[in-house]
Design an enzyme around this catalytic site. Structure first.
Site, PDB file in Angstrom:
ATOM      1  N   GLY A  74      54.749  45.021  55.742  1.00 22.67           N
ATOM      2  CA  GLY A  74      55.887  45.709  56.277  1.00 22.67           C
ATOM      3  C   GLY A  74      57.185  45.433  55.534  1.00 22.67           C
ATOM      4  O   GLY A  74      57.211  45.074  54.392  1.00 22.67           O
ATOM      5  N   SER A 129      60.493  44.885  45.754  1.00 23.13           N
ATOM      6  CA  SER A 129      59.449  45.846  45.387  1.00 23.13           C
ATOM      7  C   SER A 129      60.109  47.040  44.704  1.00 23.13           C
ATOM      8  O   SER A 129      60.854  47.789  45.333  1.00 23.13           O
ATOM      9  CB  SER A 129      58.696  46.309  46.636  1.00 23.13           C
ATOM     10  OG  SER A 129      58.078  45.220  47.277  1.00 23.13           O
ATOM     11  N   ARG A 141      57.410  55.942  46.367  1.00 24.19           N
ATOM     12  CA  ARG A 141      58.170  55.081  47.285  1.00 24.19           C
ATOM     13  C   ARG A 141      59.295  55.871  47.959  1.00 24.19           C
ATOM     14  O   ARG A 141      60.461  55.786  47.573  1.00 24.19           O
ATOM     15  CB  ARG A 141      58.704  53.853  46.541  1.00 24.19           C
ATOM     16  CG  ARG A 141      57.598  52.964  45.982  1.00 24.19           C
ATOM     17  CD  ARG A 141      58.117  51.662  45.431  1.00 24.19           C
ATOM     18  NE  ARG A 141      58.714  50.825  46.444  1.00 24.19           N
ATOM     19  CZ  ARG A 141      58.044  50.022  47.271  1.00 24.19           C
ATOM     20  NH1 ARG A 141      56.721  49.972  47.214  1.00 24.19           N
ATOM     21  NH2 ARG A 141      58.677  49.294  48.158  1.00 24.19           N
ATOM     22  N   CYS A 274      46.176  34.026  42.684  1.00 21.78           N
ATOM     23  CA  CYS A 274      44.826  33.820  43.219  1.00 21.78           C
ATOM     24  C   CYS A 274      43.809  34.757  42.589  1.00 21.78           C
ATOM     25  O   CYS A 274      42.623  34.421  42.480  1.00 21.78           O
ATOM     26  CB  CYS A 274      44.836  33.985  44.735  1.00 21.78           C
ATOM     27  SG  CYS A 274      45.485  35.589  45.305  1.00 21.78           S
ATOM     28  N   CYS A 280      39.250  31.349  46.010  1.00 12.31           N
ATOM     29  CA  CYS A 280      40.435  31.747  46.767  1.00 12.31           C
ATOM     30  C   CYS A 280      40.284  31.229  48.190  1.00 12.31           C
ATOM     31  O   CYS A 280      39.499  30.319  48.439  1.00 12.31           O
ATOM     32  CB  CYS A 280      40.639  33.269  46.725  1.00 12.31           C
ATOM     33  SG  CYS A 280      39.256  34.224  47.377  1.00 12.31           S
ATOM     34  N   CYS A 295      43.129  36.744  54.210  1.00  9.37           N
ATOM     35  CA  CYS A 295      43.983  37.084  53.069  1.00  9.37           C
ATOM     36  C   CYS A 295      44.776  38.321  53.420  1.00  9.37           C
ATOM     37  O   CYS A 295      44.358  39.121  54.270  1.00  9.37           O
ATOM     38  CB  CYS A 295      43.104  37.320  51.832  1.00  9.37           C
ATOM     39  SG  CYS A 295      43.965  38.048  50.410  1.00  9.37           S
ATOM     40  N   ASP A 296      45.900  38.505  52.758  1.00 14.20           N
ATOM     41  CA  ASP A 296      46.753  39.662  52.998  1.00 14.20           C
ATOM     42  C   ASP A 296      46.037  40.975  52.719  1.00 14.20           C
ATOM     43  O   ASP A 296      46.328  42.000  53.345  1.00 14.20           O
ATOM     44  CB  ASP A 296      48.012  39.551  52.120  1.00 14.20           C
ATOM     45  CG  ASP A 296      49.042  40.630  52.440  1.00 14.20           C
ATOM     46  OD1 ASP A 296      49.268  40.878  53.632  1.00 14.20           O
ATOM     47  OD2 ASP A 296      49.627  41.199  51.500  1.00 14.20           O
ATOM     48  N   CYS A 337      29.086  39.379  34.958  1.00 10.87           N
ATOM     49  CA  CYS A 337      30.335  38.618  34.963  1.00 10.87           C
ATOM     50  C   CYS A 337      30.090  37.171  34.549  1.00 10.87           C
ATOM     51  O   CYS A 337      30.854  36.604  33.757  1.00 10.87           O
ATOM     52  CB  CYS A 337      30.978  38.656  36.348  1.00 10.87           C
ATOM     53  SG  CYS A 337      31.537  40.297  36.843  1.00 10.87           S
ATOM     54  N   CYS A 346      39.145  35.526  33.784  1.00 11.28           N
ATOM     55  CA  CYS A 346      39.178  36.593  34.787  1.00 11.28           C
ATOM     56  C   CYS A 346      38.677  36.145  36.155  1.00 11.28           C
ATOM     57  O   CYS A 346      39.259  36.459  37.183  1.00 11.28           O
ATOM     58  CB  CYS A 346      38.330  37.752  34.272  1.00 11.28           C
ATOM     59  SG  CYS A 346      38.073  39.086  35.439  1.00 11.28           S
TER      60      CYS A 346
END
Length: 410
Positions: A74, A129, A141, A274, A280, A295-296, A337, A346
Site C-alpha cells: 500500500g 517508487s 503509475r 533475498c 530465504c 514474505c511480502d 539450475c 543466481c
C-alpha cells in the site's frame, strides 16, 4: 521465552500500517488486491494497540544490538504523521539500549514539508517508487481517476532534497520501460539518485472466487502472463546495457542494488537482496491486523504463519514451516539450475517466478532464467576483476581504469 542462539540469523518483519490502502492504482501492483483477503475489515489500518505489541515484540526478538523497522504498503503515508510519531515514542520506550533505525517506502505523491521535516529530524531512510522519466513512469503509475502521478512524485523528491532527507529509488522494470535502459538509467543520474533498486515485474493472471486475480506461486502456468510483465530477453538486455555504462563510469558513485548483490555473491558474501541469496524466509510481512506471512510476495492464505495475537513473532518466523519455506528456495531447484555455472550468483532468483519447465520438462525453472544467464555471462570478467581488487583490499572502482585501458578480456 526466546532461547535462540545469539548467532541465529536476523529476523525482519515488514509492517503494513495501512495494509493495501493506496491513493494510486498502478496497473501492475501486486498488493492492491490483498484487500480482498480482508473484506470483513474495511478500515485496513493498524491499531495503536497492535502497533505497541508489534514494536515491543519485534525489538525483543532481535539477536543483534541494531534493529531495523521497515514500513511498507500500500501507501504508508495514508497514515498521519501522528501515527509515526507514536512509532518513535514506542521504539524509544522499548529499545533498552538498542540502536533503532527506520526505513519507509512511499510513492512520494503525498509528501509535504511536514513529512520531510519528520523524516529528516528522525533520520528515516525514504524509499521512493518511481519508474524512470515521465513517459515511462506514467504508463502504469496512475491514480484511481486514471491521472498520471509523475509530477507529484517529482515534487515529493524536491521536498526530500530541500529538507536533506536520505532517499533511494525503487524502480519497477516492465514491458514498456525495459526497452529504454540508458534513458531510464540517465534519468536517475540526472536527478541525483545514487541508490537504485531495479524490480522486474512478472505476474500471471488467474481469477479467484474471492476477487483476487493474480496467481500464487504454485498456481497456473506462463499462459496467463500479464501484458505488463517484462520478458527474459528484455531483462537481460536491460541489465547488460546499464552495466556497460556503470562499469565504465559509475562504480563507487552510483549503487545499483543488483550489481552490488552480484559482486557479493562473486566474493562469497551475503548478497544484500533475498532474491539472489541461497535461502530465504528470514523476512516476513505483517498485515494491519497482525497476520504474519512468509514474505511480502507470498501474502496468500496458504503462506499465512499466524497472527501476532496468538503466536509470537519468534514462534512464527523460526517455526519449522517458515524454516522449510526458506530452505525450499534452494532444495526445490531443478537439475538444470543445480548444474548451472552461475548457480552461486543466481540461486534460482525468487521462487515466485519459478513457473517454467526446463528443457527436459522438469518444473521449477525461473521465468527470468534466460535474462539472468545473459547478464551473469556478460559481467563475469568484470566481476572477476572486482573480486580480485576486493581480495587485495583495493577498491573495486579500479575496474573503471582497467576497462578504459582494455585490460579486461571479455
Amino acid at each position: 521465552m526466546n532461547t535462540l542462539s545469539p548467532f541465529a540469523k536476523p529476523l525482519y518483519i515488514m509492517a503494513k500500517p495501512a495494509g493495501s490502502l493506496c491513493n494510486l492504482a498502478c496497473k501492475y501492483c501486486y498488493y492492491l488486491e490483498k484487500s480482498n483477503l480482508y473484506q470483513d475489515n474495511p478500515k485496513h489500518i493498524m491499531s495503536d494497540e497492535l502497533l505497541e505489541k508489534f514494536i515491543k515484540e519485534y525489538i525483543e526478538a532481535q539477536t543483534m544490538p541494531q534493529v531495523l523497522f521497515t514500513w511498507h504498503g500500500g501507501e504508508t503515508l495514508m497514515r498521519p504523521i501522528s501515527f509515526y510519531e507514536k512509532v518513535i515514542s514506542l521504539q524509544q520506550k522499548y529499545a533498552r539500549g538498542r540502536t533503532v533505525d527506520n526505513c519507509i517506502q512511499t510513492n512520494g505523491t503525498l509528501l509535504t514539508d511536514d513529512w520531510c521535516r519528520f523524516f529528516h529530524d528522525n533520520n528515516w531512510l525514504v524509499g521512493i517508487s518511481i519508474d524512470g522519466p515521465q513517459e515511462f513512469h506514467d504508463e502504469y503509475r496512475k491514480n484511481k481517476q486514471g491521472k498520471p502521478s509523475f509530477v507529484k512524485v517529482m515534487q515529493g523528491i524536491s521536498l526530500l532534497n530541500k529538507h536533506h532527507v536520505e532517499w533511494n529509488a525503487l524502480a519497477v522494470v516492465n514491458d514498456y520501460n525495459a526497452d529504454y535502459p540508458l534513458e531510464f538509467y540517465h534519468f536517475f543520474k540526472q536527478i541525483g539518485c545514487r541508490y537504485i533498486q531495479f524490480a522486474p515485474i512478472v505476474e500471471r493472471i488467474l481469477p479467484h472466487s474471492d476477487g483476487r486475480h493474480l496467481a500464487a506461486v504454485n498456481e497456473g502456468t506462463e499462459e496467463g502472463l500479464a501484458d505488463f510483465s517484462i520478458t527474459p530477453e528484455q531483462w537481460g538486455n536491460f541489465l547488460c546495457t546499464i552495466f556497460d555504462e556503470w562499469v565504465r563510469e559509475d562504480v563507487g558513485e552510483y549503487f545499483i542494488q543488483l550489481f552490488d548483490a552480484t559482486l557479493a555473491n562473486w566474493v562469497g558474501s551475503q548478497p544484500g537482496i533475498c532474491t539472489l541469496a541461497k535461502t530465504c524466509g528470514h523476512a516476513g510481512v505483517m498485515e494491519f491486523n497482525g497476520d504474519v506471512y512468509s514474505c511480502d510476495h507470498f501474502v496468500f492464505p496458504e503462506y499465512k504463519l499466524g497472527n501476532i495475537y496468538t503466536h509470537s513473532l519468534v514462534e512464527m518466523m523460526y517455526s519449522e514451516r517458515q524454516l522449510r519455506f526458506g530452505k525450499n528456495k534452494f532444495d526445490s531447484l531443478p537439475s538444470q539450475c543445480k548444474e548451472c555455472e552461475f548457480l552461486f550468483a543466481c540461486n534460482g532468483e525468487c521462487p515466485k517466478n519459478r513457473f517454467m519447465k526446463t528443457a527436459s520438462g522438469e518444473p521449477g525453472l525461473n521465468y527470468l532464467c534466460k535474462g539472468y544467464f545473459q547478464f551473469f555471462k556478460h559481467v563475469a570478467p568484470y566481476m572477476d576483476y572486482m573480486k580480485k581488487e576486493l581480495l587485495a583490499q583495493r577498491p573495486p572502482a579500479n575496474v573503471m581504469e582497467a576497462v578504459a585501458k582494455n585490460e579486461i578480456t571479455v
